[in-house]
Scaffold this motif. Structure first.
Motif, short mmCIF file in Angstrom:
data_model
loop_
_atom_site.label_atom_id
_atom_site.label_comp_id
_atom_site.label_asym_id
_atom_site.label_seq_id
_atom_site.Cartn_x
_atom_site.Cartn_y
_atom_site.Cartn_z
N ALA A 168 32.89 19.79 117.39
CA ALA A 168 33.42 19.44 118.71
C ALA A 168 33.14 20.54 119.73
O ALA A 168 32.91 20.26 120.91
N LYS A 169 33.13 21.77 119.29
CA LYS A 169 32.88 22.89 120.19
C LYS A 169 31.40 22.96 120.60
O LYS A 169 31.07 23.52 121.64
N ALA A 170 30.53 22.42 119.76
CA ALA A 170 29.09 22.56 119.98
C ALA A 170 28.50 21.45 120.85
O ALA A 170 27.41 21.62 121.39
N PHE A 171 29.20 20.31 120.97
CA PHE A 171 28.63 19.15 121.66
C PHE A 171 29.64 18.55 122.64
O PHE A 171 30.82 18.45 122.34
N ASN A 172 29.12 18.08 123.77
CA ASN A 172 29.97 17.34 124.69
C ASN A 172 29.94 15.86 124.31
O ASN A 172 29.20 15.46 123.41
N ASP A 173 30.72 15.03 125.00
CA ASP A 173 30.83 13.61 124.65
C ASP A 173 29.49 12.89 124.73
O ASP A 173 29.17 12.06 123.88
N GLN A 174 28.71 13.18 125.77
CA GLN A 174 27.41 12.53 125.92
C GLN A 174 26.48 12.90 124.76
O GLN A 174 25.76 12.05 124.23
N GLU A 175 26.51 14.16 124.36
CA GLU A 175 25.67 14.59 123.24
C GLU A 175 26.13 13.93 121.94
O GLU A 175 25.29 13.53 121.12
N PHE A 176 27.43 13.80 121.75
CA PHE A 176 27.93 13.08 120.57
C PHE A 176 27.44 11.64 120.55
O PHE A 176 27.09 11.09 119.52
N GLU A 177 27.42 11.02 121.72
CA GLU A 177 26.94 9.63 121.82
C GLU A 177 25.47 9.55 121.41
O GLU A 177 25.06 8.63 120.68
N SER A 215 37.76 16.54 97.23
CA SER A 215 36.78 16.44 98.31
C SER A 215 37.05 17.49 99.38
O SER A 215 36.12 18.15 99.87
N GLN A 216 38.31 17.67 99.73
CA GLN A 216 38.66 18.70 100.73
C GLN A 216 38.36 20.09 100.19
O GLN A 216 37.91 20.97 100.93
N GLU A 217 38.61 20.30 98.90
CA GLU A 217 38.33 21.59 98.28
C GLU A 217 36.83 21.90 98.36
O GLU A 217 36.42 23.02 98.65
N ILE A 218 36.01 20.89 98.10
CA ILE A 218 34.55 21.08 98.06
C ILE A 218 33.93 21.05 99.45
O ILE A 218 33.18 21.94 99.83
N TYR A 219 34.23 20.00 100.21
CA TYR A 219 33.55 19.77 101.49
C TYR A 219 34.35 20.24 102.70
O TYR A 219 33.81 20.32 103.80
N GLY A 220 35.63 20.50 102.53
CA GLY A 220 36.49 20.83 103.66
C GLY A 220 37.09 19.55 104.23
O GLY A 220 36.70 18.44 103.86
N SER A 221 38.02 19.71 105.13
CA SER A 221 38.69 18.54 105.71
C SER A 221 37.86 17.97 106.85
O SER A 221 37.07 18.67 107.48
N PRO A 222 38.06 16.67 107.13
CA PRO A 222 37.39 16.08 108.30
C PRO A 222 37.75 16.81 109.60
O PRO A 222 36.90 16.97 110.48
N GLU A 223 38.98 17.30 109.69
CA GLU A 223 39.41 18.01 110.89
C GLU A 223 38.63 19.32 111.05
O GLU A 223 38.25 19.69 112.18
N GLU A 224 38.36 20.01 109.94
CA GLU A 224 37.57 21.24 110.01
C GLU A 224 36.15 20.95 110.51
O GLU A 224 35.62 21.67 111.34
N ALA A 225 35.56 19.89 109.96
CA ALA A 225 34.21 19.52 110.38
C ALA A 225 34.20 19.15 111.85
O ALA A 225 33.33 19.60 112.61
N PHE A 226 35.18 18.36 112.27
CA PHE A 226 35.22 17.93 113.67
C PHE A 226 35.40 19.11 114.60
O PHE A 226 34.69 19.24 115.60
#
Length: 163
Positions: free
Chosen positions: A119-128, A104-115
């Motif tokens: 994380a850089k693109a959205f603030n907490d309110q936008e995530f909500e 799964s990490q090989e194909i989709y990448g790690s959850p940390e990479e996705a986050f």
């Protein structure tokens, strides 16, 4: 862009993302040497951690017999195995094998990479807002799925009047 235009543009993006997600999942299944339904089953099993065959059948909208065959295939491929429930030794659970996480990490990448990317693109309110939107979307999709299943049953004459 008006609110209504923005809404429909967002729906258009979601529809395209659904197509891309399905294409990615089909390509991943092909890479793993399994069919797309088996790939979907691996995802459901992984989301639950452990799941019974009956629960998996309900999630996938398949018969228990079809799920037994599906799990047999996943076991032969080395992607899942059956384990006894520690609390109820009569009950059998299905879980993914460690190789699934690696692939799964090989194909989709790690959850940390996705986050870190999001994380850089959205603030907490936008995530909500995104989280709430996804919850509402999930409810809407579940309702539509139930509706189409009922329409199909009605069409076959199983759940009431036929057209």
């Amino acid at each position: 862009m008006s609110r209504e235009q923005r809404f429909f543009a967002t729906i258009g993006l979601l529809r395209r993302n659904q197509v891309l997600t399905q294409m990615l999942d089909e390509a991943a299944a092909e890479y793993l040497g399994i069919n797309p339904t088996d790939g979907r089953a691996l995802d459901v099993i992984d989301q639950h951690g452990r799941i019974t065959a009956g629960e998996l059948a309900r999630e996938l909208r398949l018969s228990t017999g079809a799920v037994t065959t599906l799990v047999d295939r996943l076991e032969r491929a080395g992607f899942a195995h059956r384990v006894r429930d520690e609390d109820d030794r009569r009950r059998v659970l299905i879980e993914v094998t460690p190789i699934v996480g690696e692939l799964s990490q090989e194909i989709y990448g790690s959850p940390e990479e996705a986050f870190s990317g999001f994380a850089k693109a959205f603030n907490d309110q936008e995530f909500e807002v995104l989280h709430r939107f996804q919850q509402l979307s999930q409810t809407w999709l579940e309702e539509r799925l139930a509706r189409v299943e009922q329409l199909s049953a009605d069409k076959r004459g199983e759940g009431g009047e036929s057209r």
